[in-house]
Design an enzyme around this catalytic site. Structure first.
Site, PDB file in Angstrom:
ATOM      1  N   GLU A  49      -9.505   0.769 -20.631  1.00  0.00           N
ATOM      2  CA  GLU A  49      -9.644  -0.639 -20.240  1.00  0.00           C
ATOM      3  C   GLU A  49     -11.112  -1.035 -20.105  1.00  0.00           C
ATOM      4  O   GLU A  49     -11.491  -2.147 -20.447  1.00  0.00           O
ATOM      5  CB  GLU A  49      -8.859  -0.919 -18.953  1.00  0.00           C
ATOM      6  N   CYS A  85      -0.585 -14.471 -33.398  1.00  0.00           N
ATOM      7  CA  CYS A  85      -0.928 -15.711 -32.682  1.00  0.00           C
ATOM      8  C   CYS A  85      -2.390 -15.644 -32.233  1.00  0.00           C
ATOM      9  O   CYS A  85      -2.708 -15.654 -31.050  1.00  0.00           O
ATOM     10  CB  CYS A  85       0.012 -15.898 -31.491  1.00  0.00           C
ATOM     11  N   CYS A 101       5.056 -16.334 -38.853  1.00  0.00           N
ATOM     12  CA  CYS A 101       5.352 -15.951 -37.472  1.00  0.00           C
ATOM     13  C   CYS A 101       6.860 -15.935 -37.196  1.00  0.00           C
ATOM     14  O   CYS A 101       7.544 -16.938 -37.384  1.00  0.00           O
ATOM     15  CB  CYS A 101       4.662 -16.923 -36.521  1.00  0.00           C
TER      16      CYS A 101
HETATM   17  S1  SF4 Z   1       4.246 -20.262 -34.449  1.00  0.00           S
HETATM   18 FE1  SF4 Z   1       3.709 -18.187 -33.838  1.00  0.00          FE
HETATM   19  S2  SF4 Z   1       1.559 -17.976 -34.430  1.00  0.00           S
HETATM   20 FE2  SF4 Z   1       2.023 -20.143 -34.358  1.00  0.00          FE
HETATM   21  S3  SF4 Z   1       1.450 -20.820 -32.293  1.00  0.00           S
HETATM   22 FE3  SF4 Z   1       3.647 -20.316 -32.274  1.00  0.00          FE
HETATM   23  S4  SF4 Z   1       3.740 -18.203 -31.603  1.00  0.00           S
HETATM   24 FE4  SF4 Z   1       1.641 -18.587 -32.245  1.00  0.00          FE
END
Ligand code: SF4
Length: 215
Positions: free
Chosen positions: A38, A194, A204
């Site tokens: 960490e 993300c 995603c």
């Molecule tokens: S779609 Fe997926 S990558 Fe895009 S903001 Fe939402 S969680 Fe994040």
């Protein structure tokens, strides 16, 4: 399926195929190794940390040996990942643990955050990854994923300091059997999909129910 179930179901499916399970610190619960990890991961790209981690453990396999380390040698090992001041903090922290805690990394939040260089995130990470406490270390990556997906906002100019937001995020982990696995899945997903810049919305697996993507 409710919102939480969808989120965790899809996130854990992604994690089982794409998680960074190979990092050496993922296969240990040794509190010294977790604490060292960490320290090294602070504001540093995870890819660069592995070699430095191995070098420090090769030279100082035990926390008490790190407590007696030569500052110049530790600085030299850390130099490739920057933030060399971490060398002194690491030695100081190891020294305090060695002398005041019989060489055992404290299994207690209040004791951990007294150590030099240990803040809320590191204390919770040690408690979770070394001692299996069901706690959630929250950093900007965790905040980014949860605020985007669940549509949370914060009025605090520094969302990391927003306690209300932190407790909303932590509440989502309560349904999880393994907080450790949930934390690691969030960490890896926020770092790979993300991301802060150019998130992979179109690839995603969470996009169907993501508030940010669908707004
Ligand atoms: S779609 Fe997926 S990558 Fe895009 S903001 Fe939402 S969680 Fe994040």
């Amino acid at each position: 399926m409710n919102e939480d179930s969808c989120f965790w179901w899809e996130l854990l499916a992604w994690y089982s195929n794409n998680g960074r399970h190979h990092f050496p610190w993922r296969n240990t619960k040794d509190p010294y190794r977790i604490l060292l990890t960490e320290f090294l991961l602070q504001q540093t790209h995870v890819r660069k940390v592995e070699e430095v981690y191995e070098q420090i453990l090769f030279k100082y396999p035990d926390l008490n040996e790190l407590a007696r380390a030569n500052i110049e040698i530790v600085e030299e090992i850390i130099a490739p990942i920057g933030l060399r001041y971490r060398a002194q903090r690491l030695i100081n922290t190891a020294g305090i643990i060695s002398t005041q805690h019989n060489g055992k990394v404290p299994n207690d939040y209040k004791e951990l955050i007294k150590l030099p260089g240990v803040g809320d995130y590191i204390a919770n990470a040690v408690l979770c990854y070394a001692y299996d406490h069901p706690v959630v270390p929250i950093d900007t990556n965790v905040i980014r994923l949860f605020t985007r997906y669940f549509g949370y906002t914060s009025n605090n100019p520094r969302p990391r300091m927003d306690k209300e937001l932190a407790s909303k995020i932590r509440a989502h982990f309560e349904v999880m059997k393994s907080t450790r696995e949930a934390n690691l899945a969030v960490l890896d997903f926020a770092g790979a999909v993300c991301t802060a810049r150019n998130p992979e919305h179109l690839l995603c697996p969470l996009s169907r129910h993501c508030k940010y993507f669908n707004s």
